[in-house]
Design a protein around this motif. Structure first.
Motif, PDB file in Angstrom:
ATOM      1  N   UNK A  97     -50.001 -28.947  40.487  1.00  0.00           N
ATOM      2  CA  UNK A  97     -48.623 -28.501  40.264  1.00  0.00           C
ATOM      3  C   UNK A  97     -48.588 -27.683  38.972  1.00  0.00           C
ATOM      4  N   UNK A  98     -47.787 -26.619  38.974  1.00  0.00           N
ATOM      5  CA  UNK A  98     -47.579 -25.830  37.758  1.00  0.00           C
ATOM      6  C   UNK A  98     -46.208 -26.174  37.180  1.00  0.00           C
ATOM      7  N   UNK A  99     -46.078 -26.062  35.869  1.00  0.00           N
ATOM      8  CA  UNK A  99     -44.782 -26.340  35.245  1.00  0.00           C
ATOM      9  C   UNK A  99     -44.593 -25.409  34.065  1.00  0.00           C
ATOM     10  N   UNK A 100     -43.334 -25.136  33.762  1.00  0.00           N
ATOM     11  CA  UNK A 100     -43.049 -24.170  32.702  1.00  0.00           C
ATOM     12  C   UNK A 100     -41.716 -24.482  32.031  1.00  0.00           C
ATOM     13  N   UNK A 101     -41.635 -24.212  30.731  1.00  0.00           N
ATOM     14  CA  UNK A 101     -40.362 -24.313  30.018  1.00  0.00           C
ATOM     15  C   UNK A 101     -39.426 -23.243  30.558  1.00  0.00           C
ATOM     16  N   UNK A 102     -38.259 -23.683  31.058  1.00  0.00           N
ATOM     17  CA  UNK A 102     -37.325 -22.690  31.608  1.00  0.00           C
ATOM     18  C   UNK A 102     -36.200 -22.369  30.632  1.00  0.00           C
ATOM     19  N   UNK A 103     -35.850 -23.311  29.745  1.00  0.00           N
ATOM     20  CA  UNK A 103     -34.808 -23.094  28.734  1.00  0.00           C
ATOM     21  C   UNK A 103     -34.775 -24.334  27.839  1.00  0.00           C
ATOM     22  N   UNK A 104     -34.106 -24.325  26.705  1.00  0.00           N
ATOM     23  CA  UNK A 104     -33.602 -23.146  26.022  1.00  0.00           C
ATOM     24  C   UNK A 104     -34.717 -22.481  25.230  1.00  0.00           C
ATOM     25  N   UNK A 105     -34.452 -21.256  24.766  1.00  0.00           N
ATOM     26  CA  UNK A 105     -35.447 -20.545  23.977  1.00  0.00           C
ATOM     27  C   UNK A 105     -35.074 -19.091  23.848  1.00  0.00           C
TER      28      UNK A 105
ATOM     29  N   UNK B 273     -53.117 -33.376  38.727  1.00  0.00           N
ATOM     30  CA  UNK B 273     -53.298 -32.518  37.548  1.00  0.00           C
ATOM     31  C   UNK B 273     -52.151 -31.514  37.460  1.00  0.00           C
ATOM     32  N   UNK B 274     -51.407 -31.588  36.352  1.00  0.00           N
ATOM     33  CA  UNK B 274     -50.299 -30.643  36.178  1.00  0.00           C
ATOM     34  C   UNK B 274     -50.601 -29.722  35.012  1.00  0.00           C
ATOM     35  N   UNK B 275     -50.451 -28.425  35.265  1.00  0.00           N
ATOM     36  CA  UNK B 275     -50.622 -27.449  34.198  1.00  0.00           C
ATOM     37  C   UNK B 275     -49.241 -27.106  33.634  1.00  0.00           C
ATOM     38  N   UNK B 276     -49.112 -27.168  32.325  1.00  0.00           N
ATOM     39  CA  UNK B 276     -47.840 -26.821  31.682  1.00  0.00           C
ATOM     40  C   UNK B 276     -47.983 -25.529  30.902  1.00  0.00           C
ATOM     41  N   UNK B 277     -46.929 -24.725  30.918  1.00  0.00           N
ATOM     42  CA  UNK B 277     -46.884 -23.497  30.119  1.00  0.00           C
ATOM     43  C   UNK B 277     -45.636 -23.560  29.246  1.00  0.00           C
ATOM     44  N   UNK B 278     -45.799 -23.280  27.962  1.00  0.00           N
ATOM     45  CA  UNK B 278     -44.668 -23.319  27.018  1.00  0.00           C
ATOM     46  C   UNK B 278     -44.647 -22.022  26.213  1.00  0.00           C
ATOM     47  N   UNK B 279     -43.567 -21.267  26.350  1.00  0.00           N
ATOM     48  CA  UNK B 279     -43.440 -20.019  25.578  1.00  0.00           C
ATOM     49  C   UNK B 279     -41.991 -19.826  25.122  1.00  0.00           C
ATOM     50  N   UNK B 280     -41.357 -20.894  24.621  1.00  0.00           N
ATOM     51  CA  UNK B 280     -39.924 -20.756  24.339  1.00  0.00           C
ATOM     52  C   UNK B 280     -39.632 -20.025  23.039  1.00  0.00           C
ATOM     53  N   UNK B 281     -40.599 -20.023  22.106  1.00  0.00           N
ATOM     54  CA  UNK B 281     -40.302 -19.407  20.816  1.00  0.00           C
ATOM     55  C   UNK B 281     -41.530 -18.640  20.311  1.00  0.00           C
ATOM     56  N   UNK B 282     -42.123 -19.088  19.219  1.00  0.00           N
ATOM     57  CA  UNK B 282     -43.259 -18.343  18.656  1.00  0.00           C
ATOM     58  C   UNK B 282     -44.602 -18.990  18.962  1.00  0.00           C
ATOM     59  N   UNK B 283     -44.601 -20.107  19.704  1.00  0.00           N
ATOM     60  CA  UNK B 283     -45.868 -20.711  20.108  1.00  0.00           C
ATOM     61  C   UNK B 283     -46.143 -20.422  21.583  1.00  0.00           C
ATOM     62  N   UNK B 284     -47.413 -20.132  21.880  1.00  0.00           N
ATOM     63  CA  UNK B 284     -47.837 -19.987  23.264  1.00  0.00           C
ATOM     64  C   UNK B 284     -48.662 -21.227  23.569  1.00  0.00           C
ATOM     65  N   UNK B 285     -48.254 -21.986  24.577  1.00  0.00           N
ATOM     66  CA  UNK B 285     -48.967 -23.226  24.880  1.00  0.00           C
ATOM     67  C   UNK B 285     -49.370 -23.316  26.336  1.00  0.00           C
ATOM     68  N   UNK B 286     -50.554 -23.881  26.559  1.00  0.00           N
ATOM     69  CA  UNK B 286     -50.999 -24.209  27.914  1.00  0.00           C
ATOM     70  C   UNK B 286     -51.686 -25.567  27.823  1.00  0.00           C
ATOM     71  N   UNK B 287     -51.374 -26.461  28.767  1.00  0.00           N
ATOM     72  CA  UNK B 287     -51.956 -27.808  28.717  1.00  0.00           C
ATOM     73  C   UNK B 287     -52.140 -28.348  30.121  1.00  0.00           C
ATOM     74  N   UNK B 288     -53.122 -29.233  30.265  1.00  0.00           N
ATOM     75  CA  UNK B 288     -53.284 -29.937  31.532  1.00  0.00           C
ATOM     76  C   UNK B 288     -53.101 -31.429  31.257  1.00  0.00           C
ATOM     77  N   UNK B 289     -52.195 -32.041  32.024  1.00  0.00           N
ATOM     78  CA  UNK B 289     -51.918 -33.471  31.871  1.00  0.00           C
ATOM     79  C   UNK B 289     -52.077 -34.139  33.235  1.00  0.00           C
TER      80      UNK B 289
END
Ligand code: KG4
Ligand code: ZN
Length: 316
Positions: free
Chosen positions: A75-83, A2-18
């Motif tokens: 595992x955790x994952x996150x958008x690191x760039x660009x943004x 199970x991987x948790x993703x976090x996305x905050x590169x622009x104007x959307x805040x996202x969290x997901x489990x895949x």
């Protein structure tokens, strides 16, 4: 896994489990888009403050939807760039804290490559590798050869405006509002065929794009037509959309032919455009190239694409 993703590169805040890079267990997105619309574009300071306000609730909602608890995340994952730097900082700090507190790995993911992972999460049958990937978003327009999920080779990209940016700027010229893509698409649908076309730079023999010339041509045309009292906004929207889409279609198919690859995956906000979807499928079909578009929710920014690609990066 199970991987948790976090996305905050622009104007959307996202969290997901895949799960295992394949199955979306949850995909929560909160957007501050409406707060930016009166300015005609995203205001970074507003975006990052909203990221801070939303991220915790977004994570909780995503976990609830997935039926998992934090301790079930491997595992955790996150958008690191660009943004936008302020927005990115919120997601990165948040994910680092989570991974550190729970003593789990944290994988950093490139936002652009993740957009191209979206079709692999959603299409049935799944696209095969190698594939050609076209990313068309508000900030980026690029073509890649994807050998493996850990091997993206950039073939070309825009030399000036991104495709989505051009849609947004032309919508502003036409006074349609923000974000421009869906509004241009809607306006173009109401247009009768007219003898109007806008030519951009062709850049023959290259996989690069250029959209700023088309945008400037639209601006000059509109200024003149407005003076003459014969500005037909729907016709301008249609001609502009046709010009951008032709360039995207032509370069993507050319890349498939040159690299002898019959799989074409598309990602990014502009992939929501129905005219692009139709034209690309028609053209690719002539060469037996298979085209894979994600559903609209996975075209625009989301964390499922981050968690999905992170699986392969973690394995490596
Ligand atoms: O991928 P995305 O959500 O954010 C970035 O990473 O940039 O893309 C947003 C962009 C905006 O420029 C928006 O105008 C464009 O995608 N867009 C569209 C459509 N829906 C969104 N462009 C053309 N047609 C659409 N239907
Ligand atoms: Zn994006």
């Amino acid at each position: 896994m199970n991987i948790l993703g976090i996305e905050t590169s622009c104007d959307e805040t996202g969290a997901a489990v895949v799960k295992d890079g394949l199955k979306i267990l949850s995909n929560t997105v909160v957007s501050s888009l409406r707060e930016h619309s009166k300015y005609g574009g995203v205001i970074p300071e507003i975006a990052s403050r909203r990221q801070m306000e939303c991220i915790n609730a977004c994570l909780e909602r995503s976990l609830q939807d997935s039926g998992l608890r934090l301790k079930d995340i491997d595992v955790f994952s996150v958008t690191s760039s660009p943004g936008l730097i302020g927005s990115l900082l919120v997601g990165i700090s948040f994910s680092k804290a989570l991974a550190f507190a729970l003593n789990k790995p944290l994988i950093d993911v490139d936002h652009i490559k993740a957009h191209l992972y979206a079709p692999f999460l959603s299409s049935q049958p799944r696209p095969k590798l190698p594939a050609i990937g076209l990313v068309v978003s508000g900030g980026h327009t690029s073509l890649y050869r994807i050998g493996k999920f850990t091997d993206f080779k950039k073939l070309g990209s825009t030399l000036d405006d991104a495709a989505g940016e051009a849609f947004d700027k032309v919508a502003k010229i036409l006074g349609l509002g923000y974000p421009g893509g869906p509004l241009i698409e809607k306006a173009a649908k109401g247009a009768a065929s007219e003898n109007l076309s806008f030519k951009g730079a062709q850049l023959p023999g290259k996989f690069d794009f250029s959209f700023s010339g088309i945008k400037t041509a639209v601006l000059y045309y509109c200024q003149k037509a407005e003076k003459n009292g014969n500005l037909n906004k729907a016709a301008v929207a249609k001609a502009f959309q046709e010009s951008v889409v032709s360039s995207l279609v032509e370069k993507s198919v050319a890349a498939c032919l040159q690299y002898k690859i019959g799989e074409l995956v598309i990602g990014g906000g502009v992939a929501a455009n129905s005219f692009l979807r139709k034209r690309l499928c028609e053209e690719a079909d002539k060469y037996r190239i298979k085209v894979y578009f994600p559903p609209i929710a996975l075209c625009t920014d989301n964390a499922a694409m981050i968690a999905g690609l992170a699986y392969h990066l973690f394995k490596r």
